[in-house]
Design a protein around this motif. Structure first.
Motif, mmCIF file in Angstrom:
data_model
loop_
_atom_site.group_PDB
_atom_site.id
_atom_site.type_symbol
_atom_site.label_atom_id
_atom_site.label_comp_id
_atom_site.label_asym_id
_atom_site.label_seq_id
_atom_site.Cartn_x
_atom_site.Cartn_y
_atom_site.Cartn_z
ATOM 1 N N GLY A 17 0.852 -1.190 0.000
ATOM 2 C CA GLY A 17 0.000 0.000 0.000
ATOM 3 C C GLY A 17 0.881 1.229 0.000
ATOM 4 N N CYS A 18 0.230 2.401 -0.063
ATOM 5 C CA CYS A 18 1.006 3.648 -0.180
ATOM 6 C C CYS A 18 1.171 4.342 1.162
ATOM 7 N N SER A 19 0.606 3.761 2.221
ATOM 8 C CA SER A 19 0.575 4.311 3.582
ATOM 9 C C SER A 19 -0.566 5.298 3.772
ATOM 10 N N GLY A 20 -1.307 5.584 2.713
ATOM 11 C CA GLY A 20 -2.426 6.540 2.834
ATOM 12 C C GLY A 20 -3.463 6.096 3.849
ATOM 13 N N CYS A 21 -3.683 4.774 3.938
ATOM 14 C CA CYS A 21 -4.676 4.281 4.911
ATOM 15 C C CYS A 21 -4.178 4.520 6.335
ATOM 16 N N GLU A 62 -3.545 -2.923 5.823
ATOM 17 C CA GLU A 62 -3.519 -2.046 4.645
ATOM 18 C C GLU A 62 -2.766 -2.737 3.508
ATOM 19 N N GLY A 88 -9.040 -0.421 3.603
ATOM 20 C CA GLY A 88 -8.824 0.329 2.372
ATOM 21 C C GLY A 88 -8.933 -0.538 1.123
ATOM 22 N N ASP A 89 -9.104 0.150 -0.008
ATOM 23 C CA ASP A 89 -9.414 -0.553 -1.259
ATOM 24 C C ASP A 89 -8.297 -1.471 -1.747
ATOM 25 N N CYS A 90 -7.035 -1.162 -1.464
ATOM 26 C CA CYS A 90 -5.966 -2.064 -1.918
ATOM 27 C C CYS A 90 -6.090 -3.417 -1.229
ATOM 28 N N ASN A 95 -7.041 -2.947 -5.897
ATOM 29 C CA ASN A 95 -6.955 -1.505 -6.218
ATOM 30 C C ASN A 95 -5.662 -1.131 -6.961
ATOM 31 N N VAL A 96 -4.924 -0.165 -6.490
ATOM 32 C CA VAL A 96 -3.757 0.366 -7.225
ATOM 33 C C VAL A 96 -2.692 -0.707 -7.501
ATOM 34 N N GLY A 150 -12.616 2.162 0.793
ATOM 35 C CA GLY A 150 -12.220 3.566 0.672
ATOM 36 C C GLY A 150 -10.766 3.677 0.290
ATOM 37 N N CYS A 151 -10.418 4.765 -0.392
ATOM 38 C CA CYS A 151 -9.026 4.961 -0.824
ATOM 39 C C CYS A 151 -8.594 6.387 -0.506
ATOM 40 N N PRO A 152 -8.213 6.621 0.743
ATOM 41 C CA PRO A 152 -8.297 5.695 1.876
ATOM 42 C C PRO A 152 -9.671 5.793 2.541
HETATM 43 S S1 SF4 Z 1 -6.414 2.152 -0.444
HETATM 44 FE FE1 SF4 Z 1 -5.637 4.078 -1.326
HETATM 45 S S2 SF4 Z 1 -4.745 5.140 0.415
HETATM 46 FE FE2 SF4 Z 1 -4.960 2.983 1.037
HETATM 47 S S3 SF4 Z 1 -2.985 2.012 0.521
HETATM 48 FE FE3 SF4 Z 1 -4.327 1.765 -1.255
HETATM 49 S S4 SF4 Z 1 -3.864 3.528 -2.601
HETATM 50 FE FE4 SF4 Z 1 -3.061 3.999 -0.575
#
Ligand code: SF4
Length: 181
Positions: A17-21, A62, A88-90, A95-96, A150-152
């Motif tokens: 993940g991107c740490s956004g969560c 996450e 979160g969506d990942c 997701n991403v 959610g993202c996040p």
């Molecule tokens: S859900 Fe969105 S915010 Fe959370 S890790 Fe994935 S890209 Fe990042």
């Protein structure tokens, strides 16, 4: 003689993940203090863990499962946790991280480490965890007990979910997407 109530042991973990969560988790701001009264955070990127502990009551995960290291961690988390939540969506859908799935692992590695590299054009074979063929949502690998989309997910969503879970209830989310609400 006074007795101290045992608090639920909570962990948060970060896979692909991107740490956004986790930033959203921190966005609970002063509500973190309310939670601190109700739970013990025993493992999380925000408390500098070394190893995932035994006997965790609740773990927020996450990120997607994208590497052999993620697979190992996901199994360890599942084996040591009563209630696993995809955060979160990942984690929930891929997701991403799963955007790479259509290109194939070799093309992704070539693009990152050879085509777009300016020095040392080579694909690492050591230290870096081995990429899986596909990035997957967590529940495709281990049983997940609840999902926080959610993202996040917003700080409000995370706070609501944790309060419900600590009270022994499964958080309920409206599955209907609402745009501009
Ligand atoms: S859900 Fe969105 S915010 Fe959370 S890790 Fe994935 S890209 Fe990042």
């Amino acid at each position: 003689m006074s007795t101290t109530a045992v608090k639920p042991r909570v962990a948060t973990v970060w896979l692909d993940g991107c740490s956004g969560c986790h930033m959203s988790f921190l966005d609970m701001d002063e509500r973190l203090l309310i939670l601190a009264d109700k739970v013990d955070v025993v493992c999380s990127p925000v408390v500098d863990p070394k190893d995932f502990p035994e006997n965790v009551d609740l773990c927020l995960v996450e990120g997607a499962v994208s590497s052999d290291h993620d697979v190992e961690k996901a199994h360890l988390i599942r084996a040591r946790t009563k209630f696993v939540i995809s955060l979160g969506d990942c984690a929930v859908t891929g997701n991403v991280p799963s955007m790479r799935n259509t290109f194939g692992r070799t093309a992704v590695l070539d693009t990152v480490y050879i085509e777009n590299a300016t020095i040392r054009k080579q694909i690492p074979r050591e230290v870096i965890p081995k990429l899986l063929k596909f990035s997957k949502p967590v529940h495709e690998l281990v049983k997940v007990d609840a999902f926080l989309p959610g993202c996040p997910p917003s700080a409000d969503t995370i706070f609501y979910a944790l309060q419900e879970l600590v009270a022994g209830r499964i958080p309920q989310f409206d599955p209907t997407p609402r745009f501009g609400a």
